[in-house]
Design a protein around this motif. Structure first.
Motif, PDB file in Angstrom:
ATOM      1  N   ARG A 230       0.576  -1.520   0.173  1.00 24.99           N
ATOM      2  CA  ARG A 230       0.146  -0.014  -0.126  1.00 24.99           C
ATOM      3  C   ARG A 230       0.764   1.428   0.011  1.00 24.99           C
ATOM      4  O   ARG A 230       0.396   2.555  -0.346  1.00 24.99           O
ATOM      5  CB  ARG A 230      -0.971   0.202   0.675  1.00 24.99           C
ATOM      6  CG  ARG A 230      -2.439  -0.815   1.063  1.00 24.99           C
ATOM      7  CD  ARG A 230      -2.899  -0.874   2.198  1.00 24.99           C
ATOM      8  NE  ARG A 230      -4.208  -1.465   1.951  1.00 24.99           N
ATOM      9  CZ  ARG A 230      -4.434  -2.618   1.858  1.00 24.99           C
ATOM     10  NH1 ARG A 230      -3.148  -3.687   2.238  1.00 24.99           N
ATOM     11  NH2 ARG A 230      -5.548  -3.108   0.909  1.00 24.99           N
ATOM     12  N   ASP A 231       2.120   1.125   0.644  1.00 27.59           N
ATOM     13  CA  ASP A 231       2.620   2.505   0.187  1.00 27.59           C
ATOM     14  C   ASP A 231       3.307   2.478  -0.715  1.00 27.59           C
ATOM     15  O   ASP A 231       3.445   3.775  -0.819  1.00 27.59           O
ATOM     16  CB  ASP A 231       4.129   2.045   1.180  1.00 27.59           C
ATOM     17  CG  ASP A 231       4.578   1.117   0.989  1.00 27.59           C
ATOM     18  OD1 ASP A 231       3.774   0.694   0.352  1.00 27.59           O
ATOM     19  OD2 ASP A 231       6.524   0.411   1.342  1.00 27.59           O
TER      20      ASP A 231
ATOM     21  N   TRP B 172      -0.090   4.235  -2.212  1.00 27.36           N
ATOM     22  CA  TRP B 172      -0.202   5.965  -1.458  1.00 27.36           C
ATOM     23  C   TRP B 172       1.136   6.392  -2.174  1.00 27.36           C
ATOM     24  O   TRP B 172       1.055   7.923  -3.056  1.00 27.36           O
ATOM     25  CB  TRP B 172      -0.440   5.914  -0.082  1.00 27.36           C
ATOM     26  CG  TRP B 172      -1.090   4.982   0.412  1.00 27.36           C
ATOM     27  CD1 TRP B 172      -2.196   4.494   0.148  1.00 27.36           C
ATOM     28  CD2 TRP B 172      -0.949   4.392   1.700  1.00 27.36           C
ATOM     29  NE1 TRP B 172      -2.523   3.996   1.291  1.00 27.36           N
ATOM     30  CE2 TRP B 172      -2.259   3.806   2.226  1.00 27.36           C
ATOM     31  CE3 TRP B 172       0.084   4.654   3.093  1.00 27.36           C
ATOM     32  CZ2 TRP B 172      -1.831   2.832   3.536  1.00 27.36           C
ATOM     33  CZ3 TRP B 172       0.503   3.783   4.004  1.00 27.36           C
ATOM     34  CH2 TRP B 172      -0.932   2.659   4.551  1.00 27.36           C
TER      35      TRP B 172
ATOM     36  N   SER C  77      -6.859   4.165  -4.647  1.00 26.60           N
ATOM     37  CA  SER C  77      -6.105   4.306  -3.675  1.00 26.60           C
ATOM     38  C   SER C  77      -5.840   4.035  -2.481  1.00 26.60           C
ATOM     39  O   SER C  77      -4.253   4.048  -1.947  1.00 26.60           O
ATOM     40  CB  SER C  77      -6.051   6.227  -2.965  1.00 26.60           C
ATOM     41  OG  SER C  77      -5.392   6.813  -3.176  1.00 26.60           O
ATOM     42  N   HIS C  78      -6.484   3.147  -2.221  1.00 29.00           N
ATOM     43  CA  HIS C  78      -6.218   2.151  -0.846  1.00 29.00           C
ATOM     44  C   HIS C  78      -5.687   2.941   0.315  1.00 29.00           C
ATOM     45  O   HIS C  78      -5.494   3.357   1.318  1.00 29.00           O
ATOM     46  CB  HIS C  78      -5.419   0.887  -1.391  1.00 29.00           C
ATOM     47  CG  HIS C  78      -6.416   0.095  -1.350  1.00 29.00           C
ATOM     48  ND1 HIS C  78      -6.083  -1.307  -0.601  1.00 29.00           N
ATOM     49  CD2 HIS C  78      -4.941  -0.230  -2.851  1.00 29.00           C
ATOM     50  CE1 HIS C  78      -6.478  -2.127  -1.504  1.00 29.00           C
ATOM     51  NE2 HIS C  78      -6.379  -2.084  -2.956  1.00 29.00           N
ATOM     52  N   ASN C  79      -6.484   4.222   0.292  1.00 32.46           N
ATOM     53  CA  ASN C  79      -6.525   4.568   1.309  1.00 32.46           C
ATOM     54  C   ASN C  79      -7.996   6.337   1.052  1.00 32.46           C
ATOM     55  O   ASN C  79      -8.123   6.502   0.348  1.00 32.46           O
ATOM     56  CB  ASN C  79      -5.560   6.227   1.664  1.00 32.46           C
ATOM     57  CG  ASN C  79      -5.548   6.459   3.424  1.00 32.46           C
ATOM     58  OD1 ASN C  79      -5.989   7.423   2.756  1.00 32.46           O
ATOM     59  ND2 ASN C  79      -4.579   6.413   3.226  1.00 32.46           N
ATOM     60  N   HIS C  80      -8.975   6.907   2.122  1.00 32.30           N
ATOM     61  CA  HIS C  80      -9.826   7.509   2.265  1.00 32.30           C
ATOM     62  C   HIS C  80      -9.871   8.449   2.019  1.00 32.30           C
ATOM     63  O   HIS C  80     -10.170   9.525   0.744  1.00 32.30           O
ATOM     64  CB  HIS C  80     -11.039   6.580   3.039  1.00 32.30           C
ATOM     65  CG  HIS C  80     -12.159   7.635   3.424  1.00 32.30           C
ATOM     66  ND1 HIS C  80     -12.894   8.241   2.722  1.00 32.30           N
ATOM     67  CD2 HIS C  80     -12.340   8.399   4.124  1.00 32.30           C
ATOM     68  CE1 HIS C  80     -14.028   9.421   2.297  1.00 32.30           C
ATOM     69  NE2 HIS C  80     -13.894   9.485   3.806  1.00 32.30           N
ATOM     70  N   TYR C  81      -8.546   9.130   2.820  1.00 25.57           N
ATOM     71  CA  TYR C  81      -8.334  10.234   2.865  1.00 25.57           C
ATOM     72  C   TYR C  81      -6.809  10.741   1.550  1.00 25.57           C
ATOM     73  O   TYR C  81      -7.179  11.960   1.471  1.00 25.57           O
ATOM     74  CB  TYR C  81      -7.142  10.790   4.318  1.00 25.57           C
ATOM     75  CG  TYR C  81      -8.108  10.204   5.059  1.00 25.57           C
ATOM     76  CD1 TYR C  81      -8.596  10.880   5.914  1.00 25.57           C
ATOM     77  CD2 TYR C  81      -8.012   8.618   5.348  1.00 25.57           C
ATOM     78  CE1 TYR C  81      -9.485  10.520   6.508  1.00 25.57           C
ATOM     79  CE2 TYR C  81      -8.332   8.331   6.769  1.00 25.57           C
ATOM     80  CZ  TYR C  81      -8.788   9.705   7.256  1.00 25.57           C
ATOM     81  OH  TYR C  81      -9.901   9.098   8.994  1.00 25.57           O
TER      82      TYR C  81
ATOM     83  N   LEU D 202      -7.745   4.652   6.622  1.00 28.68           N
ATOM     84  CA  LEU D 202      -6.561   4.907   6.532  1.00 28.68           C
ATOM     85  C   LEU D 202      -6.263   3.885   5.642  1.00 28.68           C
ATOM     86  O   LEU D 202      -5.184   3.827   5.029  1.00 28.68           O
ATOM     87  CB  LEU D 202      -6.648   4.249   7.897  1.00 28.68           C
ATOM     88  CG  LEU D 202      -6.273   5.145   9.246  1.00 28.68           C
ATOM     89  CD1 LEU D 202      -6.279   4.954  10.741  1.00 28.68           C
ATOM     90  CD2 LEU D 202      -5.522   6.669   8.788  1.00 28.68           C
ATOM     91  N   VAL D 203      -6.540   2.264   5.504  1.00 33.18           N
ATOM     92  CA  VAL D 203      -5.581   1.503   4.445  1.00 33.18           C
ATOM     93  C   VAL D 203      -6.941   1.162   3.136  1.00 33.18           C
ATOM     94  O   VAL D 203      -6.540  -0.128   1.957  1.00 33.18           O
ATOM     95  CB  VAL D 203      -5.589   0.037   4.924  1.00 33.18           C
ATOM     96  CG1 VAL D 203      -4.423   0.391   5.918  1.00 33.18           C
ATOM     97  CG2 VAL D 203      -6.434  -0.391   5.971  1.00 33.18           C
ATOM     98  N   ASN D 204      -8.314   1.862   3.102  1.00 37.18           N
ATOM     99  CA  ASN D 204      -8.750   1.404   1.853  1.00 37.18           C
ATOM    100  C   ASN D 204      -9.471   2.526   1.816  1.00 37.18           C
ATOM    101  O   ASN D 204      -9.883   3.891   2.290  1.00 37.18           O
ATOM    102  CB  ASN D 204      -9.459  -0.358   2.217  1.00 37.18           C
ATOM    103  CG  ASN D 204      -9.702  -1.098   1.086  1.00 37.18           C
ATOM    104  OD1 ASN D 204      -9.670  -0.557  -0.205  1.00 37.18           O
ATOM    105  ND2 ASN D 204      -9.244  -1.566   1.389  1.00 37.18           N
ATOM    106  N   THR D 205     -10.233   2.035  -0.297  1.00 34.25           N
ATOM    107  CA  THR D 205     -11.008   3.495   0.010  1.00 34.25           C
ATOM    108  C   THR D 205     -12.326   3.046   0.158  1.00 34.25           C
ATOM    109  O   THR D 205     -13.290   1.838  -0.612  1.00 34.25           O
ATOM    110  CB  THR D 205     -11.044   3.211  -1.357  1.00 34.25           C
ATOM    111  OG1 THR D 205      -9.501   3.545  -1.873  1.00 34.25           O
ATOM    112  CG2 THR D 205     -12.386   4.790  -1.468  1.00 34.25           C
TER     113      THR D 205
END
Length: 410
Positions: free
Chosen positions: A263-264, A267, A317-321, A379-382
């Motif tokens: 995931r890094d 991101w 993106s694997h991150n909501h933010y 934090l780790v997913n959409t």
């Protein structure tokens, strides 16, 4: 006329909720029907000058407006930004229009119960397909799809079902002869175990935290708090002892020094792509159109060395933010964070009042479950799109509507 509209919109909403995790076409039909009916109702109220505007209405409006601006001024135009906007719009409108509805106390309880129970049938079908006839590679809810998306949906349902169970236990003595309580307890257990079977590590981890939070806040009995917390911990330990797939998956990643499952590097794509159109973003649902050449041009344009190995493209993106940042820009991220903070403030400030009755704490637990899941797993997913975005907005909208109508004003 008004009375008939209220009845019809409640009917369409109920049908949409039932079909949300199960069937695609009817879900969309009932959702559109509900939104149109509520819009007509709001127009009639506006004509009669009975419209009451709140801070939440302003926030929902700003969410819709800024997403619209990110769409018409997309940094990567003429792709899927309008499709992405419509997905976000339906979810936000579901919560917004529902928050403005005025139902009876019994209606709110009924809607909550339908939301929880409607997930049971597709879950059982998904377990059958995955564990018995092996037609699915993992646990999925039919209309929700991908294992991670289904897991996000199930975390919210688990927290809500546990809140439902404990809302009765908190005010009544737990009697083993009470079949209703036993059924609710089993229902919560089924949803929690499904998170282990589902293999989503983020959903399982957030589910554990959510379960502990629900036990701590919803029940007033210290004994039940202790029993509940111990029960969750024992189930977690058992999942380690039995070496369940979700645990084995994490151990395997740790052995290969890949705790984040790449995931890094995903991101990194979002962080670099956010430079393309920093204010309003590249457009909703346009993430998967980002190319390595675009990233290379951006990196080298700043005089830095580009290394293709630092980037991976899984489709989102694997991150909501970071999704908010890259697709809706700095403006979109600020709106998302404001939405998150005002939501949790509402949960906190209404807690003492909600905890006085089992009807109120039930709806409170649904809102908490949606918040923790959306911004925890996020934090780790959409997390805020399609079915689980609609589900989160339903839990939020129901509780906002309930508090707007019944919370005593100072």
């Amino acid at each position: 006329m008004i009375k008939n509209l209220k009845t019809f919109d409640l009917f369409m909403l109920s049908l949409m909720i039932v079909s949300l995790p199960s069937v695609e076409a009817p879900k969309n039909f009932f959702l559109v029907g509900y939104l149109l009916t509520r819009s007509i109702f709001e127009f009639i109220e506006w004509k009669k000058r009975k419209i009451k505007w709140t801070d939440w209405d302003s926030l929902f409006f700003v969410f819709v407006l800024t997403a619209f601006l990110s769409t018409i001024y997309a940094g990567m135009p003429h792709l899927e930004e309008w499709k992405g906007y419509m997905v976000l719009l339906t979810a936000i409108l579901s919560g917004w229009l529902l928050s403005r509805a005025q139902y009876s106390r019994e209606n709110y309880q009924g809607l909550f119960q339908i939301i929880v129970l409607s997930a049971l049938a597709p879950l059982l079908v998904g377990l059958y397909q995955y564990l018995i006839i092996h037609t699915k590679p993992d646990l999925q809810l039919h209309s929700v799809g991908h294992v991670n998306h289904s897991a996000i949906y199930l975390v919210m349902i688990f927290g809500a079902s546990l809140g439902w169970f404990l809302s009765h236990v908190s005010l009544d003595k737990l009697k083993l002869s009470n079949l209703y309580l036993i059924a609710l307890g089993i229902l919560s257990l089924i949803f929690f175990v499904s998170l282990i079977i589902g293999q989503s590590r983020a959903a399982y981890g957030v589910g554990i935290i959510l379960g502990l939070l629900i036990f701590y806040f919803v029940t007033k009995s210290k004994k039940i708090k202790l029993i509940g917390s111990i029960s969750i911990i024992l189930i977690v330990l058992l999942s380690f002892i039995l070496k369940t797939s979700v645990i084995e998956k994490q151990i395997a990643n740790q052995k290969t020094n890949n705790v984040l499952a790449y995931r890094d590097k995903v991101w990194n794509v979002s962080l670099e792509a956010s430079r393309f159109s920093p204010l309003l973003g590249i457009g909703l649902s346009n993430w998967h159109f980002i190319t390595l050449d675009q990233l290379k041009k951006s990196v080298e344009g700043r005089g830095k060395i580009f290394d293709a190995k630092n980037y991976i493209f899984p489709g989102h993106s694997h991150n909501h933010y970071l999704s908010a940042l890259v697709e809706r820009g700095i403006v979109g991220l600020l709106v998302t964070l404001t939405f998150m903070l005002l939501w949790i403030r509402h949960i906190i400030t209404t807690f003492k009042w909600a905890n006085k009755t089992k009807e109120s704490i039930l709806l409170w637990s649904g809102s908490l479950s949606a918040w923790v899941t959306t911004f925890g797993v996020g934090l780790v997913n959409t997390t805020f799109h399609h079915e689980h975005a609609i589900l989160a907005c339903l839990f939020l909208g129901i509780y906002l509507s309930y508090t707007r109508q019944y919370l005593p004003r100072k």
